[in-house]
Design an enzyme around this catalytic site. Structure first.
Site, PDB file in Angstrom:
ATOM      1  N   ASN A 108       0.823  -1.203   0.000  1.00  0.00           N
ATOM      2  CA  ASN A 108       0.000   0.000   0.000  1.00  0.00           C
ATOM      3  C   ASN A 108       0.859   1.257   0.000  1.00  0.00           C
ATOM      4  O   ASN A 108       2.006   1.250   0.438  1.00  0.00           O
ATOM      5  CB  ASN A 108      -0.944   0.005   1.205  1.00  0.00           C
ATOM      6  CG  ASN A 108      -1.964  -1.101   1.097  1.00  0.00           C
ATOM      7  OD1 ASN A 108      -2.135  -1.667   0.025  1.00  0.00           O
ATOM      8  ND2 ASN A 108      -2.632  -1.416   2.187  1.00  0.00           N
ATOM      9  N   HIS A 127       5.764  -0.368  -2.851  1.00  0.00           N
ATOM     10  CA  HIS A 127       5.274   0.429  -3.983  1.00  0.00           C
ATOM     11  C   HIS A 127       5.285   1.925  -3.718  1.00  0.00           C
ATOM     12  O   HIS A 127       4.598   2.680  -4.381  1.00  0.00           O
ATOM     13  CB  HIS A 127       3.865  -0.046  -4.374  1.00  0.00           C
ATOM     14  CG  HIS A 127       3.835  -1.474  -4.836  1.00  0.00           C
ATOM     15  ND1 HIS A 127       2.717  -2.262  -4.811  1.00  0.00           N
ATOM     16  CD2 HIS A 127       4.820  -2.261  -5.329  1.00  0.00           C
ATOM     17  CE1 HIS A 127       3.008  -3.471  -5.267  1.00  0.00           C
ATOM     18  NE2 HIS A 127       4.282  -3.494  -5.585  1.00  0.00           N
ATOM     19  N   CYS A 163      11.008  24.157 -12.021  1.00  0.00           N
ATOM     20  CA  CYS A 163      11.653  24.000 -13.340  1.00  0.00           C
ATOM     21  C   CYS A 163      10.673  23.577 -14.435  1.00  0.00           C
ATOM     22  O   CYS A 163      11.094  23.303 -15.552  1.00  0.00           O
ATOM     23  CB  CYS A 163      12.787  22.969 -13.237  1.00  0.00           C
ATOM     24  SG  CYS A 163      12.188  21.263 -13.123  1.00  0.00           S
TER      25      CYS A 163
END
Ligand code: NAD
Length: 262
Positions: A108, A127, A163
């Protein structure tokens, strides 16, 4: 799985916990559904509404249309810090307070184990974590709340304020490699566990789903708490088909009763 004797199963898992020395808890989207975050594969889950093929890293990088869809999913689904831990997250944190948790390995990205009180250094996020958004050009990191506010105001594809580079949630998309250090540590903890408890995962997303295989191949006992079948069910010492938020607090309560602690 009809007519499960939940009291007997709870009792067996409590005994396994008491007798274990290195317990790894492995969680998937199912541990967080009771916090209001949908999983991917249940009916009404995210894949009922979105096509997983639109959500690859390669498409995110190369196709603005796909990027727009991914931001939409993330905004709707899990780009939120509002979700609160549920009873399952608190039960797992309780296991740590009892001195019985080696670590949590989670698929999760919702930060809910940490919010429930499991220390950061005991949570391995295979993840990534939705708390942060990163610029792929200059590396600047933004809290996800800040980017969500921009999405909520109508921006469809937010860019870096510094940027104008491409922003990406600091999570692993399909087709993107997992963070090497986290994967290595999770692999080694799985191999050295003697009790591996799966909570709320279909166990079909690899390489995360190798973890219970490593653990059982190394001799660990396996407990699976999940509402639907998994490919590892036959290997489970105890298999419980029940809601994580209902059964895990019962297990912890039983452990405490047996250990005579509050
Ligand atoms: P999945 O969606 O494939 O499966 C979730 C499993 O949990 C299902 O088998 C379902 O039956 C079970 N389940 C659902 N609610 C439950 C409950 N209350 N109690 C017990 N079981 C319950 O999820 P997965 O295997 O974790 O893999 C999907 C991928 O999706 C992961 O890689 C993860 O990164 C990502 N994901 C994360 C979140 C999150 O961070 N909360 C949410 C959705 C998807």
């Amino acid at each position: 799985m009809e007519n499960q004797n939940l009291d007997a199963l709870t009792d067996r898992v409590a005994d396994l916990i008491i007798n274990a020395k290195r317990i790894v808890v492995f969680t998937g989207a199912g541990v967080s559904t009771e916090s209001g975050i949908p999983d991917f594969r249940s009916p009404g889950g995210i894949w009922d509404r979105f096509d997983p093929n639109d959500f690859t890293y390669q498409k995110f990088i190369s196709d603005p249309k796909s990027r727009r869809k991914q931001w939409q999913l993330l905004q709707e689904g899990s780009l939120t810090t509002e979700a609160k831990p549920n009873l399952a997250h608190y039960a797992i944190a309780d296991l740590d307070r009892l001195g019985k948790l080696d670590c949590v390995i989670t698929q999760n990205i919702d930060n809910l184990h940490q919010k429930a009180g499991v220390p950061d250094n005991k949570v391995f996020e295979l993840h990534g974590n939705m708390q942060w958004i990163v610029c792929l050009s200059c590396g600047r990191r933004y809290p996800s709340d800040q980017i969500k506010a921009r999405l909520d105001k109508g921006e469809e594809i937010p860019d870096c304020e510094a940027c104008h580079g491409m922003l990406k949630p600091d999570v692993v998309l399909f087709g993107e490699p997992l963070p090497v250090k986290v994967l290595d540590e999770a692999t080694s903890r799985s191999c050295s566990s003697d009790l591996f408890i799966v909570v709320g995962s279909t166990l079909v997303v690899y390489p995360a789903a190798y973890m219970p295989i490593y653990a059982t191949n190394s001799g660990a006992k396996l407990v699976i708490i999940n509402l639907s079948p998994t490919p590892m069910d036959e290997k489970a010492t105890v298999l419980i088909r029940a809601k994580a938020g209902e059964i895990t607090p019962r297990i912890i309560k039983r452990v405490k009763e047996k250990l005579a602690v509050n």
